[in-house]
Scaffold this motif. Sequence first.
Motif, PDB file in Angstrom:
ATOM      1  N   LEU A   1       0.580  -1.052   0.356  1.00 60.12           N
ATOM      2  CA  LEU A   1      -0.230  -0.477  -0.200  1.00 60.12           C
ATOM      3  C   LEU A   1       0.919   0.831  -0.104  1.00 60.12           C
ATOM      4  N   THR A   2       1.794   0.635   0.676  1.00 58.04           N
ATOM      5  CA  THR A   2       2.791   2.250   0.769  1.00 58.04           C
ATOM      6  C   THR A   2       4.243   1.931   0.919  1.00 58.04           C
TER       7      THR A   2
ATOM      8  N   PRO B   1      -3.321   4.544   3.624  1.00 55.44           N
ATOM      9  CA  PRO B   1      -4.734   5.280   3.430  1.00 55.44           C
ATOM     10  C   PRO B   1      -5.423   5.229   4.712  1.00 55.44           C
TER      11      PRO B   1
ATOM     12  N   ARG C   1      -8.392   4.983   4.592  1.00 55.79           N
ATOM     13  CA  ARG C   1     -10.242   3.604   4.673  1.00 55.79           C
ATOM     14  C   ARG C   1      -9.349   2.302   6.001  1.00 55.79           C
TER      15      ARG C   1
ATOM     16  N   PRO D   1     -12.859   8.035  -0.712  1.00 56.55           N
ATOM     17  CA  PRO D   1     -11.984   7.846   0.012  1.00 56.55           C
ATOM     18  C   PRO D   1     -10.944   8.268  -2.151  1.00 56.55           C
TER      19      PRO D   1
ATOM     20  N   LEU E   1      -3.532   5.682  -2.947  1.00 58.38           N
ATOM     21  CA  LEU E   1      -3.225   4.596  -2.446  1.00 58.38           C
ATOM     22  C   LEU E   1      -4.974   3.967  -1.774  1.00 58.38           C
ATOM     23  N   ASN E   2      -5.616   4.968  -1.741  1.00 64.47           N
ATOM     24  CA  ASN E   2      -7.295   4.585  -1.231  1.00 64.47           C
ATOM     25  C   ASN E   2      -7.823   3.295  -2.288  1.00 64.47           C
TER      26      ASN E   2
ATOM     27  N   VAL F   1      -6.649   0.349  -2.146  1.00 60.41           N
ATOM     28  CA  VAL F   1      -7.325  -0.367  -0.772  1.00 60.41           C
ATOM     29  C   VAL F   1      -8.155  -0.910  -0.891  1.00 60.41           C
TER      30      VAL F   1
END
Length: 489
Positions: free
Chosen positions: A406-407, A433, A435, A473, A479-480, A483
């Motif tokens: 995700l990161t 993220p 979320r 988001p 990035l959201n 997710v």
Amino acid sequence: MEEEEEQPSEVELKKGRDEGHKFRLHMVTWNVATADPPNDVTSLLHLDSPKSPDLYVIGLQEVSAAPLRFLSDITFDDSWSQMFMSVLAPRKYVMVSSIRMQGLLLLFFSKLEHIAFIRDIQTMYTRTGLFGYWGNKGGVSIHLSLYGHVLCFLNCHLAAHMNYASERVDEFEYIMDSQTFDGKKAQRIVDHRLVFWFGDLNFRIQDHGMHFVRNCINSQNFKLLWSKDQLNMMKQKEQILQEFEEGPLDFPPTYKFDLNSDTYDSRFYRTWFDFNKKRKPAWTDRILWRLRPKAPPIIGQDDDESKSDVLKQLDEDEEFPLKIRQDLYTSNMEYGVSDHKPVVGVFTLELRKVYDTPLVRLQAEGDWSADIDALVIYSRLQPFSSSAWDWVGLYKVGFRSVSDYLTYTWVKDDEVAFNEEIMQVYVSKEEIPVRGGVCVLCYYSNTLQCIIGISEPFKVHESKVALEEGLLPEKINHLNQSVAGLNLQ
């Protein structure tokens, strides 16, 4: 910078001597003839079996590719890789490594619990088809260390047609000789503790006529065909082939079928000599293995270096034995998208672990959310060659591959020494993220080309700021969207 060889601690050595561990390996080889993946691979991967594998190794040939997509590092854009990842990730398998050369594709999956103990991952490819310029034939391999035991998986697609048995052996020997790896333990394929050789090897059934071959298949009297199988025949005179073992061919030949059926080739082909020729069935798709032979006697070794190498191998074989047993070798007749049927091999590897401790221990400190910068704490449990390119990634539980983070944050850029043993790395809140979700942290070593430490799962909370302000988001950062699209919890 020369790679430092990992030295197991006394505790790890004692653990290795005390107990043998068993690993279940599920292998697939399949020439997919440029077809799209089937809708259901439950039977192919034995997903309903009460015994789930520790490792999956999947070798494909003739995967569809655009003309420019022949580089070995282009993998994730093919539908087969995507399909296998989407099926196995929810079952907590991670694609540890992959390599692609034109139509040849090799995928290696592991259960999450083993990831930090699969190290020193390297990939190689060798072109043999059309004078080696295009790569329509050849071999791709993955070299790795599994709990300290160095393994190699070699997926090949060799020359076709009945009269090219010798050429197939020549191609195999060329691939074996040309592929080399960095490091001291296994620079050549033959140096590995265990080698798996598999793929569309294209060996045919010689001498027997079509009518006899089909009668043997219909009566399931496969043994009558074994002596005229070209691979078995070539084993009689080629030393390198004699070192490889194979289970009995107690399943129907896997080539050549009419599409979407279990009927052997019913079409006529025009050739130079025969206008009514059908393709004779053959076991073209095979899985073989080679356990490294025991070290030769020291007597007769001329130099001290050779004696030292022999002693090291003898010590390794005695202290950390590796055994292999084949539990299943069969074809799967239900899949008809290709003119080949897939072949499955299931193995049990029994070994004593050279190491049983990850190189890095890491954890998420405090509460994590997109409202505040986050903190990672990690410590090195064993010495290893670190790099400025090492990084810590944030992954959602159920991630598919190493690139599915995700990161991430570069260790050297954001590292702060807490004390001599514990290090801290910060992750910007803007990269977390909004979320949230259940996640893990992974430390990736650029030198070893693998994940060498995984945290326990932890909760990343939803952003309170985003909820209060009613922000969607997809409007916050890209990035959201990742997710939201994973849904792999």
